[in-house]
Motif scaffolding. Structure first.
Motif, short mmCIF file in Angstrom:
data_model
loop_
_atom_site.label_atom_id
_atom_site.label_comp_id
_atom_site.label_asym_id
_atom_site.label_seq_id
_atom_site.Cartn_x
_atom_site.Cartn_y
_atom_site.Cartn_z
N VAL A 21 12.20 -7.73 22.16
CA VAL A 21 13.26 -6.94 21.34
C VAL A 21 13.36 -7.50 19.87
O VAL A 21 13.56 -6.77 19.20
N ALA A 22 13.39 -8.89 20.07
CA ALA A 22 13.31 -9.52 18.68
C ALA A 22 11.91 -8.98 17.75
O ALA A 22 12.31 -8.49 16.52
N TYR A 23 10.93 -8.74 18.29
CA TYR A 23 9.71 -8.10 17.68
C TYR A 23 10.37 -6.75 17.07
O TYR A 23 10.07 -6.44 15.67
N ILE A 24 10.60 -5.80 17.83
CA ILE A 24 11.10 -4.56 17.30
C ILE A 24 12.31 -4.79 16.19
O ILE A 24 12.26 -4.09 15.39
N GLU A 25 13.27 -5.55 16.42
CA GLU A 25 14.28 -5.60 15.45
C GLU A 25 14.00 -6.24 14.43
O GLU A 25 14.34 -6.01 13.12
N GLY A 26 12.77 -6.91 14.46
CA GLY A 26 12.02 -7.58 13.04
C GLY A 26 11.13 -6.84 12.54
O GLY A 26 10.60 -7.18 11.50
N TYR A 27 10.78 -5.54 12.86
CA TYR A 27 9.62 -4.80 12.45
C TYR A 27 10.19 -4.08 11.25
O TYR A 27 11.27 -3.88 11.23
N PRO A 28 9.22 -3.99 10.27
CA PRO A 28 9.64 -2.85 9.21
C PRO A 28 10.09 -1.53 9.47
O PRO A 28 9.31 -0.59 9.12
N LEU A 29 11.21 -1.08 10.16
CA LEU A 29 11.54 0.07 10.78
C LEU A 29 11.44 1.30 9.90
O LEU A 29 11.28 2.33 10.04
N ALA A 30 12.06 0.97 8.51
CA ALA A 30 12.03 1.96 7.51
C ALA A 30 11.02 2.62 7.32
O ALA A 30 10.82 3.75 6.84
N SER A 31 9.56 1.71 7.55
CA SER A 31 8.57 2.51 7.50
C SER A 31 7.79 3.61 8.45
O SER A 31 6.71 4.09 8.35
N VAL A 32 8.36 3.24 9.63
CA VAL A 32 7.80 4.05 10.98
C VAL A 32 7.82 5.31 10.87
O VAL A 32 9.14 6.16 10.66
N LYS A 33 6.93 6.20 10.95
CA LYS A 33 6.77 7.52 10.87
C LYS A 33 6.44 8.16 12.28
O LYS A 33 6.12 9.58 12.59
N THR A 49 1.17 -1.15 0.10
CA THR A 49 -0.06 0.02 -0.11
C THR A 49 0.81 1.30 -0.04
O THR A 49 0.28 2.20 -0.32
N GLY A 50 2.04 1.02 0.53
CA GLY A 50 2.73 2.42 0.62
C GLY A 50 2.42 3.22 1.88
O GLY A 50 2.91 4.11 1.98
N CYS A 51 1.76 2.31 2.77
CA CYS A 51 1.43 3.35 3.74
C CYS A 51 2.56 3.44 4.99
O CYS A 51 3.59 2.44 4.67
N GLY A 52 2.69 4.43 5.68
CA GLY A 52 3.55 4.40 6.81
C GLY A 52 3.03 3.58 7.86
O GLY A 52 2.06 2.94 7.74
N LEU A 53 3.84 3.61 8.86
CA LEU A 53 3.74 2.65 10.06
C LEU A 53 3.99 3.38 11.49
O LEU A 53 4.57 4.18 11.51
N LEU A 54 2.87 3.22 12.51
CA LEU A 54 2.86 3.83 13.61
C LEU A 54 3.30 2.66 14.52
O LEU A 54 2.37 1.57 14.72
N LEU A 55 4.42 2.59 15.29
CA LEU A 55 4.98 1.68 16.11
C LEU A 55 4.66 2.05 17.53
O LEU A 55 5.04 2.98 18.04
#
Length: 294
Positions: free
Chosen positions: A196-208, A173-179
């Motif tokens: 910790v593994a959850y955050i490290e495996g999250y698509p962090l480049a999309s977090v706005k 979708t190209g949407c951003g993410l709210l972590l």
């Protein structure tokens, strides 16, 4: 479908707080040094009245973020077009720098449920969520940020890990993410994941944007810890630790302190925002592993 992020008044990479009626006068009279305010969209869908007068006055002085709780992005039914139209009108009226919603559902054939319910992570759900986000971004003409849920149980028929599901939604979708870091801690505790593994495996480049909140610690019938995403107390130390990790990986992004029940005096809420600002300031001395364009 790629939709550019909202251009009107971008939210700074600072800490903000949820705007509550208890603090309207204090904010207007004292002009506290906070990065932005966030409001639940559904609280301002009426045409006028005191809430709009206060929000308009505050919006003249501060950036605003809009957080939806009623779109029911994960529902197995069409989106409510009247609700989308009200959101579009609200966005035109206040030109928020960010708009976000939940990976959850709350609408049903019998009506609207006053809760944010989880979805199974399957190909069918993925297709539906992608279609709904595409519809919202097209109708509003802006990027939507999708928030990870707080969960208490897992669906047996899920075929994606939560982080993989969210990453695929963002890719399609190209949407951003709210972590929401508190949601990570709540879900990880309840389901015995490694946060910790959850955050490290999250698509962090999309977090706005990042959310922080308090939780209520209870126990299930077997005596195991059960956390409730209550938003009624300070952020606990374990969540602050995970936030420090997230900011080291992502870099500073707009960070909201959510406190929706048992709302404290303004200095308490401001103190939570100041702590988030100190963590972001410290992180600026480091090079984040994931660059994020806000």
């Amino acid at each position: 479908m790629r939709i550019p992020s909202s251009p009107e008044d971008r939210i700074p990479a600072r800490a903000g707080v949820g705007l509550k009626a208890e603090h309207y006068r204090t904010i207007i009279d004292t002009m506290p040094d906070v990065g932005f305010f966030e409001v639940h969209a559904e609280n301002y869908m009426g045409a006028g009245g005191p809430p709009h007068r206060y929000l308009s006055a505050i919006r003249e002085r501060y950036p605003l973020s809009l957080h939806g709780v009623g779109l029911s992005i994960g529902a197995d039914r069409p989106l409510d077009e009247d609700h989308i139209e009200r959101l579009r009108h609200l966005r035109r009226r206040y030109t928020p720098g960010l708009f976000s919603e939940h990976l959850a559902w709350s609408s049903h054939d019998a009506g609207f449920l006053n809760d944010l319910l989880p979805v199974p992570y399957t190909a069918e759900t993925l297709k539906r969520v992608v279609e709904h986000i595409d519809r919202v971004q097209t109708a509003l003409g802006c990027e939507m940020l999708l928030e990870n849920p707080s969960t208490y149980v897992a669906f047996a028929d899920s075929t994606y890990a939560e982080t993989d599901f969210i990453a695929e939604v963002a890719r399609r979708t190209g949407c951003g993410l709210l972590l929401d870091v508190n949601n990570v801690f709540v879900a990880s505790t309840n389901q015995q994941w490694n946060p910790v593994a959850y955050i490290e495996g999250y698509p962090l480049a999309s977090v706005k944007e990042i959310h922080l909140a308090g939780n209520d610690r209870q126990a299930d019938e077997a005596g195991r810890p059960l956390l409730i995403d209550s938003h009624d107390r300070p952020v606990e130390d374990a969540v602050w630790y995970l936030y420090e990790l997230a900011v080291r990986l992502v870099g500073p992004v707009p960070t909201l302190i959510e406190w929706d029940a048992e709302v404290p005096p303004w200095p308490t809420l401001a103190g939570e925002a100041e702590r988030a600002e100190r963590i972001m300031l410290a992180s600026r001395r480091e090079t984040p592993r994931h660059a994020v364009a806000c």
